[in-house]
Design an enzyme around this catalytic site. Structure first.
Site, mmCIF file in Angstrom:
data_model
loop_
_atom_site.group_PDB
_atom_site.id
_atom_site.type_symbol
_atom_site.label_atom_id
_atom_site.label_comp_id
_atom_site.label_asym_id
_atom_site.label_seq_id
_atom_site.Cartn_x
_atom_site.Cartn_y
_atom_site.Cartn_z
ATOM 1 N N ASP A 68 -6.871 12.640 10.833
ATOM 2 C CA ASP A 68 -6.957 13.056 9.438
ATOM 3 C C ASP A 68 -5.602 12.756 8.813
ATOM 4 O O ASP A 68 -4.615 13.449 9.077
ATOM 5 C CB ASP A 68 -7.278 14.549 9.364
ATOM 6 N N SER A 146 -1.384 0.194 -5.131
ATOM 7 C CA SER A 146 -2.419 -0.441 -5.943
ATOM 8 C C SER A 146 -1.781 -1.027 -7.190
ATOM 9 O O SER A 146 -0.715 -0.580 -7.625
ATOM 10 C CB SER A 146 -3.477 0.591 -6.343
ATOM 11 N N TYR A 159 -6.132 8.677 -9.281
ATOM 12 C CA TYR A 159 -5.935 7.588 -8.324
ATOM 13 C C TYR A 159 -4.669 6.802 -8.677
ATOM 14 O O TYR A 159 -3.836 6.529 -7.812
ATOM 15 C CB TYR A 159 -7.147 6.661 -8.342
ATOM 16 N N LYS A 163 -1.209 6.514 -6.342
ATOM 17 C CA LYS A 163 -0.657 5.238 -5.896
ATOM 18 C C LYS A 163 0.734 4.990 -6.494
ATOM 19 O O LYS A 163 1.562 4.303 -5.893
ATOM 20 C CB LYS A 163 -1.610 4.104 -6.280
#
Length: 259
Positions: A68, A146, A159, A163
Site C-alpha cells: 500500500d 504529470s 489530481y 502531481k
C-alpha cells in the site's frame, strides 16, 4: 548477431529496482523494460493477482510484494524486505497513482485526501525510505508526476495539485541529496495522455482509443505506457548520471502547443 547481443550487458545490468504501482499501466511497462535491460525488479502493488501474474511472466528477474503505497508502515516493511533480500536499492520508480475528476467546486475533502495519500504521500514516503538504502552507493529516484502539474487542469483539481506536490518534492530531494553528496539523483516525469486502464474510463462510449494516439496522428496527445517506460529506463541508467532535479515532459509536444 543474437549471441553477440546476449553478451552485451543491459543498460541497467545488475541493478536492483523497485516500481510502485508496478502491476499495471506505466508501472508494468517499466517493470518489463527494466528487467529486459538487466535489472532485478521488485513489483510493489496493492493488486496481488496482477502483480503475481507479471512476476510469473518475467521470471527470476522479478519479485512481487504486496504494498500500500500510502502507508508509512508499509514502506518501512517493504524497504526492510528489499534490504534483507538484496542488501541495496539502486532504482526507485514512484509510479503508484490514482485519477479522480473534479473542479474546485465539485471536489470533496475526502477525494482530496485520497488523491494526496496515493499520489503525493506515497512519493514522500518512498523518497524518504529509499535514501536510507541508496546513500551508501548512490541511486536514481524517478517520480511520476504529470503534465497537469505544470499546466493545470480545471477539471482535475486535486489530481493536478497532488502531481504538483510531486514535482516540488522532487526538486527538494534532488537538492538535498546533492548537498549531502549522496550521489542519489531524483527526477520527475510528466506524461500527458497515456493509454492505460486508469485513463480509459474517460473516453466517450464507442470511441476507439487507437484513434487518439500519436501513431494515428502526430497532432494527437495520447501515447503508450512503453513511451513513458523508455524515459524511466533512461533516467534509471548511468547514461543519465548528470541529469538531476529535472522535469521531463512526455507529452507528445502538447504543452508547447498550448498557446
Amino acid at each position: 548477431m543474437t549471441e553477440l547481443r546476449q553478451k552485451i550487458p543491459g543498460r541497467v545490468h545488475d541493478k536492483i529496482a523497485l516500481v510502485t504501482g508496478g502491476a499495471k499501466g506505466i508501472g508494468r511497462a517499466s517493470v518489463r523494460l527494466l528487467a529486459r535491460e538487466g535489472a532485478r525488479v521488485v513489483i510493489a502493488d496493492i493488486d496481488v493477482a496482477a502483480g503475481q501474474a507479471l512476476a510469473a511472466e518475467i521470471g527470476d528477474a522479478a519479485l512481487f510484494l504486496r504494498h500500500d503505497a500510502g502507508s508509512e508502515a508499509g514502506w518501512q516493511q517493504l524497504m526492510a524486505e528489499v534490504r534483507e533480500r538484496f542488501g541495496r536499492l539502486d532504482i526507485l520508480v514512484n509510479n503508484a497513482g490514482i485519477l479522480i475528476a473534479g473542479t474546485i467546486e465539485e471536489t470533496s475533502l475526502e477525494d482530496w485526501h485520497r488523491l494526496m495519500r496515493v499520489n503525493a504521500d506515497s512519493v514522500f514516503l518512498g523518497c524518504r525510505e529509499a535514501i536510507g538504502l541508496m546513500k551508501a552507493g548512490g541511486g536514481s529516484i524517478i517520480n511520476l508526476s504529470s503534465i497537469a502539474a505544470l499546466a493545470g487542469r480545471d477539471d482535475y483539481l486535486a489530481y493536478s495539485a497532488s502531481k504538483g506536490a510531486v514535482a516540488a518534492l522532487t526538486r527538494s530531494v534532488a537538492a538535498f541529496c546533492r548537498r549531502r553528496k549522496y550521489r542519489i539523483r531524483c527526477n520527475s516525469l510528466h506524461p500527458d495522455g497515456v493509454l492505460t486502464d486508469m485513463t480509459s474510463g474517460g473516453f466517450p462510449a464507442g470511441l476507439d482509443p487507437e484513434r487518439l494516439t500519436i501513431d494515428s496522428d502526430p497532432m494527437n496527445r495520447m501515447c503508450r505506457p512503453e513511451d513513458v517506460a523508455a524515459s524511466v529506463l533512461f533516467l534509471a541508467s548511468d547514461e543519465a548520471r548528470a541529469v538531476n532535479g529535472v522535469e521531463l515532459r512526455v507529452d507528445s509536444g502538447q504543452m508547447v502547443m498550448s498557446i
